[in-house]
Design a protein around this motif. Structure first.
Motif, mmCIF file in Angstrom:
data_model
loop_
_atom_site.group_PDB
_atom_site.id
_atom_site.type_symbol
_atom_site.label_atom_id
_atom_site.label_comp_id
_atom_site.label_asym_id
_atom_site.label_seq_id
_atom_site.Cartn_x
_atom_site.Cartn_y
_atom_site.Cartn_z
ATOM 1 N N ASP A 1 0.841 -1.196 0.000
ATOM 2 C CA ASP A 1 0.000 0.000 0.000
ATOM 3 C C ASP A 1 0.879 1.249 0.000
ATOM 4 O O ASP A 1 1.927 1.277 0.656
ATOM 5 C CB ASP A 1 -0.900 0.035 1.242
ATOM 6 C CG ASP A 1 -2.034 -0.977 1.155
ATOM 7 O OD1 ASP A 1 -2.445 -1.309 0.030
ATOM 8 O OD2 ASP A 1 -2.508 -1.435 2.208
ATOM 9 N N ILE A 2 0.450 2.272 -0.718
ATOM 10 C CA ILE A 2 1.157 3.544 -0.781
ATOM 11 C C ILE A 2 0.216 4.633 -0.255
ATOM 12 O O ILE A 2 -0.965 4.662 -0.603
ATOM 13 C CB ILE A 2 1.581 3.903 -2.224
ATOM 14 C CG1 ILE A 2 2.234 2.705 -2.914
ATOM 15 C CG2 ILE A 2 2.484 5.126 -2.230
ATOM 16 C CD1 ILE A 2 3.523 2.239 -2.308
ATOM 17 N N ALA B 1 -3.595 5.495 -1.046
ATOM 18 C CA ALA B 1 -3.788 6.182 -2.322
ATOM 19 C C ALA B 1 -4.202 5.183 -3.398
ATOM 20 O O ALA B 1 -3.760 4.027 -3.392
ATOM 21 C CB ALA B 1 -2.503 6.898 -2.724
ATOM 22 N N GLU B 2 -5.026 5.629 -4.324
ATOM 23 C CA GLU B 2 -5.470 4.751 -5.406
ATOM 24 C C GLU B 2 -4.388 4.637 -6.478
ATOM 25 O O GLU B 2 -3.554 5.527 -6.659
ATOM 26 C CB GLU B 2 -6.780 5.274 -5.992
ATOM 27 C CG GLU B 2 -7.922 5.239 -4.989
ATOM 28 C CD GLU B 2 -9.255 5.628 -5.602
ATOM 29 O OE1 GLU B 2 -9.268 6.038 -6.784
ATOM 30 O OE2 GLU B 2 -10.275 5.514 -4.890
ATOM 31 N N ILE C 1 5.657 10.435 0.927
ATOM 32 C CA ILE C 1 5.069 9.151 0.537
ATOM 33 C C ILE C 1 5.431 8.076 1.553
ATOM 34 O O ILE C 1 6.441 8.155 2.249
ATOM 35 C CB ILE C 1 5.507 8.736 -0.880
ATOM 36 C CG1 ILE C 1 7.035 8.663 -0.985
ATOM 37 C CG2 ILE C 1 4.938 9.696 -1.919
ATOM 38 C CD1 ILE C 1 7.541 8.178 -2.341
ATOM 39 N N HIS C 2 4.581 7.082 1.624
ATOM 40 C CA HIS C 2 4.700 6.017 2.622
ATOM 41 C C HIS C 2 4.367 4.690 1.959
ATOM 42 O O HIS C 2 3.454 4.610 1.122
ATOM 43 C CB HIS C 2 3.717 6.293 3.772
ATOM 44 C CG HIS C 2 3.452 5.120 4.661
ATOM 45 N ND1 HIS C 2 2.371 4.276 4.476
ATOM 46 C CD2 HIS C 2 4.115 4.642 5.742
ATOM 47 C CE1 HIS C 2 2.378 3.343 5.418
ATOM 48 N NE2 HIS C 2 3.420 3.540 6.186
ATOM 49 N N ILE C 3 5.104 3.638 2.302
ATOM 50 C CA ILE C 3 4.822 2.299 1.783
ATOM 51 C C ILE C 3 4.667 1.323 2.931
ATOM 52 O O ILE C 3 5.375 1.408 3.939
ATOM 53 C CB ILE C 3 5.932 1.825 0.821
ATOM 54 C CG1 ILE C 3 5.541 0.485 0.167
ATOM 55 C CG2 ILE C 3 7.276 1.730 1.520
ATOM 56 C CD1 ILE C 3 6.449 0.058 -0.973
ATOM 57 N N ASP C 4 3.728 0.410 2.783
ATOM 58 C CA ASP C 4 3.469 -0.667 3.736
ATOM 59 C C ASP C 4 3.526 -1.959 2.935
ATOM 60 O O ASP C 4 2.742 -2.150 1.993
ATOM 61 C CB ASP C 4 2.095 -0.467 4.373
ATOM 62 C CG ASP C 4 1.799 -1.460 5.488
ATOM 63 O OD1 ASP C 4 2.611 -2.360 5.725
ATOM 64 O OD2 ASP C 4 0.730 -1.316 6.123
ATOM 65 N N CYS C 5 4.464 -2.871 3.268
ATOM 66 C CA CYS C 5 4.669 -4.058 2.447
ATOM 67 C C CYS C 5 5.219 -5.202 3.301
ATOM 68 O O CYS C 5 5.640 -4.998 4.436
ATOM 69 C CB CYS C 5 5.638 -3.754 1.300
ATOM 70 S SG CYS C 5 7.216 -3.051 1.858
ATOM 71 N N GLY C 6 5.215 -6.390 2.745
ATOM 72 C CA GLY C 6 5.753 -7.549 3.451
ATOM 73 C C GLY C 6 5.755 -8.757 2.537
ATOM 74 O O GLY C 6 4.920 -8.864 1.640
#
Length: 451
Positions: A258-259, A278-279, A290-295
Motif C-alpha cells: 500500500d502507498i 492512495a489509489e 510518501i509512505h509504503i506498507d509491504c511484506g
C-alpha cells in the motif's frame, strides 16, 4: 496493574536528539541482494525446524495445557493454517487428512498421520496410517479408542484465524465418528496453538533476518529514482514493481503493498483511524511525502515493513527541517517503546508506559504493534491502542526470542507546511532478547529522498 513511570532515559535522549540534525537518506539501490536458498534446501531446513519442534517442544506444551491428544484436520484445497508448521510444508491433496498427536505418558510424543495419500516426507515425522477411503472413519475411531484421551484438542474456539482452522464439516465428521462420549472431551487447542506458533527457534533467526533484508532493499529501491519519476510514476507503478520483484525471487506476499501520500495544503482522507491508501492511478508529484506498507513470505516466515519517502521540489536540495523533526518524533516513539519491552511484560503495560512518555514529551502518538513470525499478523503479544487495557484471553506476555513488528506513528505540525500535521508511519521487525528488543535491520532515521 503494575505502574510505570516515564523513562528518564527516553526523556534525556529526546532532548539530546533534538539538538542534532538528521540528514536525508538516499537509498542505496546498488546494495547487493541477499542469497536465498534453492527450493530443495528450503524444504530441508524447514524440516529440520519441524523435527526440533516435534521432538522437543510440543509434548511439554501439551502437558502444560493439559491436552492428551491434539487432532489437526486438513481439508483438500482448504488447508488449516497450522498444518504447514506441524507437518512437512507440502501440498496435501487428500480429501481430509488427520495429524494426530498423543501423549501416552512417556518421554516421546506419539505422532500419527492418517492420510489419503502417503507422501514420503511424512514418514520422517509420523507413523503413517493409509487405509482405503471407506476405512478412514473406523481407523480414526480405533486410534482414539486405543489411547482413551481425557482431552482432545481441536483447532476451534480461538479469537484469531490461525486458531480456528477446523471447518464445520470436519467437526461434524469427528463428532459422528468418535461418538458422544469423545465429543464431550473436545477442548479448544487455541492456547496450545498460540504458545507453539509464538515460540521462535534460535535457528530461524538468521533466515528471518534474510527475509527482512530483502524486504528492506526492495523498499529502498521502490522509493528511489530507480522506480519513481516525479510527475509520471503512479501509485500502481510502485505497487506492481514491488510485487514483480518479489515474484522474481519466487516469493509471494501476504498482502499487497500500500502507498500513502501526504501533500502540503491538502488533507489526506482517513479510513477508520488511519490515513487512507492512495489509489493506483494517483501520480507521485514533487513535494509529496510518501509512505509504503509491504511484506513478503520466505521459508514459512512473514515480514511487515513501513517506510517514508520525500520527493524533492524543484530547487530543493534536502528535506524541509519540519519534516525531519516529524520523522525524529517517530524515532522517539520507537525508543520509548523499546525501553519498556522485556520478557514477561504485558502488551497493555508497555502501551500505557510508552504513551505516558509521549504525553510528557508532547508528541501525538499512535501504537499498533503486533507479533510477527509464521504470519504477518501472528499470534503473540501486541501493543495496540484498540485494546490498551486488557489482553485477549489467549494473548501471552512477551516471550524471549519472539518477533514483534514495531508498527506505530506520530503526527507533528510542520512549519514549512503552514502548521499542517504530517503523520510519519513506521514499521520495523524486531526480536526480543533478555536485554530487550533488537532490530533485525537498522531502522529508518531519515527520509528516503527522490530527486
Amino acid at each position: 496493574m503494575k505502574q510505570f513511570k516515564p523513562s528518564a532515559i527516553v526523556l534525556l535522549s529526546f532532548l539530546l536528539f533534538t539538538s542534532l540534525s538528521i540528514q536525508s537518506q538516499t537509498p542505496k539501490t546498488s546494495e547487493s541482494l541477499p542469497k536465498l536458498l534453492p527450493v530443495r534446501e528450503q524444504q530441508s531446513v524447514r524440516e529440520s525446524w519441524l523435527k526440533k519442534r516435534l521432538d522437543t517442544l510440543l509434548l511439554p506444551m501439551m502437558r502444560q495445557q493439559k491436552i492428551d491428544m491434539w487432532i489437526v484436520v486438513n481439508e483438500e484445497f482448504h488447508a488449516d493454517p497450522v498444518t504447514a508448521y506441524i507437518a512437512p510444508p507440502l501440498p496435501y491433496a487428500g480429501r481430509r487428512d488427520f495429524f494426530i498427536f498423543a501423549d501416552r505418558g512417556g518421554d516421546k510424543l506419539e505422532r500419527i498421520a492418517l492420510v489419503r495419500y502417503a507422501e514420503e516426507h511424512l514418514k520422517y515425522f509420523f507413523e503413517i496410517q493409509n487405509p482405503p477411503g471407506r476405512d478412514i472413519a473406523a481407523t480414526l475411531r480405533r486410534i482414539v479408542d486405543e489411547r482413551k484421551p481425557k482431552t482432545i484438542a481441536l483447532n476451534m474456539g480461538g479469537t484469531r484465524g490461525v486458531t480456528t482452522g477446523l471447518t464445520y464439516d470436519s467437526y461434524k465428521f469427528l463428532s459422528d465418528t468418535l461418538g458422544a462420549d469423545y465429543t464431550s472431551h473436545f477442548v479448544s487447542a487455541a492456547p496450545l496453538i498460540v504458545e507453539y506458533m509464538d515460540t521462535r527457534l534460535p535457528e530461524e533467526l538468521e533466515t528471518y533476518r534474510t527475509a527482512v533484508e530483502l524486504t528492506d532493499i526492495l523498499t529502498r529501491r521502490a522509493f528511489s529514482n530507480e522506480v519513481i519519476k516525479p510527475g509520471k510514476t503512479t501509485v500502481g507503478d510502485i505497487r506492481w514493481w514491488w510485487l514483480q520483484q518479489a515474484n522474481n525471487f519466487g516469493l509471494d506476499v501476504w498482502f499487497q503493498p500500500d502507498i500513502r501520500i501526504q501533500r502540503k495544503n491538502q488533507a489526506t482522507s482517513k479510513t477508520q483511524q488511519f490515513l487512507s491508501v492512495a489509489e493506483e492511478p494517483e501520480v507521485i508529484e514533487r513535494g509529496d511525502v510518501i509512505h509504503i506498507d509491504c511484506g513478503l513470505n520466505y521459508m514459512g516466515l512473514s515480514t511487515d515493513w513501513q517506510k517514508m519517502g520525500y520527493v524533492l521540489r524543484e530547487g530543493e536540495k534536502d528535506v524541509p527541517e519540519g519534516l525531519k523533526k516529524a520523522l525524529t518524533n517517530t524515532n522517539r516513539l520507537q525508543d520509548a517503546l523499546f525501553s519498556h519491552i522485556r520478557p514477561g511484560a504485558k502488551g497493555f503495560e508497555v502501551y500505557d508506559a510508552t504513551m505516558a512518555d509521549m504525553k510528557n514529551l508532547g508528541i501525538e502518538a499512535m501504537i499498533y504493534s503486533h507479533s510477527i513470525g509464521n504470519q504477518g499478523h501472528a499470534l503473540g503479544a501486541s501493543i495496540d491502542f484498540r485494546r490498551p487495557t486488557t489482553g485477549a484471553p489467549t494473548e501471552p506476555a512477551f516471550r524471549e526470542g519472539s518477533y514483534t513488528s514495531i508498527e506505530l506513528n506520530t503526527s507533528t505540525p510542520v512549519a514549512e507546511w503552514g502548521g499542517q500535521k504530517v503523520t510519519i508511519m513506521m514499521e520495523d521487525d524486531a526480536y526480543l532478547t533478555n536485554d530487550g528488543m533488537k532490530w533485525f535491520r537498522p531502522r529508518q532515521t531519515a527520509f528516503y529522498v527522490i530527486r
